[in-house]
Scaffold this active site. Structure first.
Site, short mmCIF file in Angstrom:
data_model
loop_
_atom_site.label_atom_id
_atom_site.label_comp_id
_atom_site.label_asym_id
_atom_site.label_seq_id
_atom_site.Cartn_x
_atom_site.Cartn_y
_atom_site.Cartn_z
N LYS A 105 -65.64 66.34 64.49
CA LYS A 105 -65.34 67.21 63.55
C LYS A 105 -64.19 67.18 62.97
CE LYS A 105 -66.00 72.30 62.81
NZ LYS A 105 -66.42 73.69 63.46
N SER A 182 -69.27 76.06 61.44
CA SER A 182 -68.63 75.31 60.49
C SER A 182 -68.72 73.68 60.80
CB SER A 182 -67.26 75.59 60.64
OG SER A 182 -66.45 75.52 61.64
N SER A 206 -69.94 78.18 65.53
CA SER A 206 -70.12 76.99 64.92
C SER A 206 -70.45 75.71 65.43
CB SER A 206 -68.63 76.71 64.23
OG SER A 206 -68.17 77.80 63.53
#
Length: 519
Positions: A105, A182, A206
């Protein structure tokens, strides 16, 4: 779609290597243990595996449906794969992850690539070193294919998977639905076969949300089990790093490399004989999810568990509004300042400077100025940030000296109540749908097939965040629209291995995982 750099183009897969691997038709769903076995046997190489994934990214992330899960490719991925192949031949494998391609990420520091956290204003934020979690996986032999797109600054605020740095990540199962957030790009990439596993971060859901909507296993570990150093912060009282993988065994192998002393690769805990608490407090939002949850409960019983209904404290339904959101507001700017202060001098060095650069990029975009160095940066400068996220960051900066209405002790007190509930009812874990509704439509497009009767279908995930407890989301089934649903298992602090064991047996009994139909 973002332009690729010359280094990224140079990393494109060798067609000869791809054709050698082509007979392995299921390689993009193959578990880590089987990939490792084939590499040990010499019937597959890490270089072939990386080349195949790069070709798949080119075909489906850059072209075709243009999922847009990968923000940047690592220019050294193929060279690293070749080096690890030579090392395997001479000395054997470092671990089951030796030669396995992963994505990271874009808020987790990875040398050779900027940590943009999805924010165009951080295009030049090159870290001096890997985050400890990345360094540990690389030491185990995993190969970073690239960085994954994410909701801007890890705060989705209605635009799941959208960032000013890289645009919108699509859900590969239904392009009109969101990829959650996210860790949107990590979830979409692993689900679509762009990497074998990925690292995400989870503050308020997330990792678990993207796992749910991509038919993946997502683990939020006990808070603090994995250090968050080298991660651009949202709220460190809740920030956690966790893996996204296609099976419980794969997630356990990743965790074993991250926390070698915890014995995640030797999990012997089983589902049979466990007493589980069934949480109905979040039911009623969507009929399909309720029906899938009812079937999941029956499947747990058929696999040998006993179940008992439990009633949660009333505050469980709005933890974010009552407690968590204001704590995050009070922490955000100060913690972001400390992270930014360590960046190179060309980067914003505190929150105020970051907001000033965001404003400057917005001004350039509105004025049509595309004179910034590099086509990629110029393209990003014309992509607006999420206005709600930026407004929230401004508010956090302006109120940084105001303490939260209810502090962290209130969140952890809720956790103590949950632990007491599990103890008094004799439950090893609490069970509930990860999301109360299926993946919602993209922020920029309507989907008339979507149904949801609550304003916050993510509320159940806030329990583990508040408590600091571990939670695992595993595939629970499929809606008529072809969107996956997830089942969550929440345990007490330190019960990570127990949850993995329960989840593994449920997964084996149901086998809900399936890849998207990308070709």
């Amino acid at each position: 779609m973002s332009d690729r750099s010359a280094d990224e183009r140079a990393a494109t897969a060798d067609p000869a290597a791809v054709s050698e691997m082509a007979p392995v038709s299921d390689v993009f769903e193959m578990p880590i243990a089987e990939l490792a076995r084939r590499m040990d046997a010499g019937t597959l190489t890490a270089e072939q595996l990386v080349a195949g994934h790069l070709a798949r990214i080119e075909a489906f992330d850059r072209a075709g449906p243009s999922i847009n899960a990968i923000s940047r490719l690592h220019p050294d991925a193929l060279r690293e794969a070749a080096r690890l192949d030579r090392e395997r031949q001479r000395h054997g494998a470092r671990s089951p992850l030796h030669g396995i391609p992963m994505v990271v990420k874009d808020n987790i520091d990875t040398t050779g690539l900027p940590t943009t956290a999805g924010c165009a204003a951080l295009h030049d934020a090159l870290p001096a070193s890997d985050a400890p979690v990345v360094a540990r996986l690389r030491a185990a032999g995993a190969i970073v294919l690239g960085k994954a797109n994410m909701s801007e600054l890890a705060a989705s605020n209605g635009r799941f998977g959208y960032s000013s740095a890289n645009g919108l990540t699509l859900n590969p199962y239904r392009l009109s639905r969101n990829a959650s957030g996210s860790s949107s790009g990590t979830g979409a990439a692993v689900a679509a076969g762009f990497a074998v596993f990925g690292l995400g971060t989870d503050s308020f859901g997330s990792v678990r949300g993207p796992a749910c909507v991509h038919a993946l296993v997502g683990v939020r570990p006990t808070h603090g089990l994995l250090e968050a150093a080298g991660v651009l912060p949202l709220a460190q009282s809740f920030d956690a790093v966790g893996p996204l993988a296609r099976s419980v065994d794969d997630a356990a192998l990743v965790l074993a490399a991250l926390v070698p002393q915890a014995g995640f690769d030797r999990t012997e805990e089983r589902l049979a004989g466990r007493r589980l608490g069934i949480v109905m407090d979040f039911n009623g939002a969507n009929d399909e999810i309720d029906a899938l949850f009812s079937q999941a409960c029956a499947d747990l019983v058929a696999a040998g568990a006993s179940i008992v209904p439990v009633a949660l404290p009333v505050e469980a339904r709005d933890l974010y509004a009552r407690v968590l959101g204001d704590i995050a507001r009070s922490e955000w700017a100060g913690q972001l300042d400390r992270y930014l202060a360590a960046l190179p001098s060309s980067c914003p060095r505190d929150t105020a400077a970051l907001l000033a650069r965001i404003d400057a990029l917005e001004g350039d975009a509105q004025g049509g100025d595309a004179s910034m160095a590099g086509a990629r940066i110029a393209d990003a400068s014309r992509r607006s940030p999420n206005p709600v996220t930026i407004a929230a960051l401004r508010h956090a900066l302006a109120t940084r000296n105001e303490p939260p209405r209810r502090g962290l002790s209130a969140a952890r007190a809720f956790g103590a109540g949950l632990a007491g509930l599990m103890q008094s009812s004799g439950c090893a874990a609490l069970v509930f749908p990860t999301l109360a509704c299926p993946a919602s439509p993209r922020f920029d497009r309507n989907d008339p097939t979507y149904r949801c009767r609550v304003s916050n279908p993510l509320a159940a995930m806030h329990m583990a965040s508040a408590a600091g407890f571990p939670e695992i989301s595993v595939p629970m089934g499929w809606t008529e629209a072809g969107v996956p649903a997830g089942l969550s298992l929440l345990g007490r602090a330190g019960d990570d291995r127990l949850l993995l064991g329960i989840a593994r047996d449920y997964e084996a009994a149901t086998r809900h995982r399936r890849p998207p139909g990308l070709g």
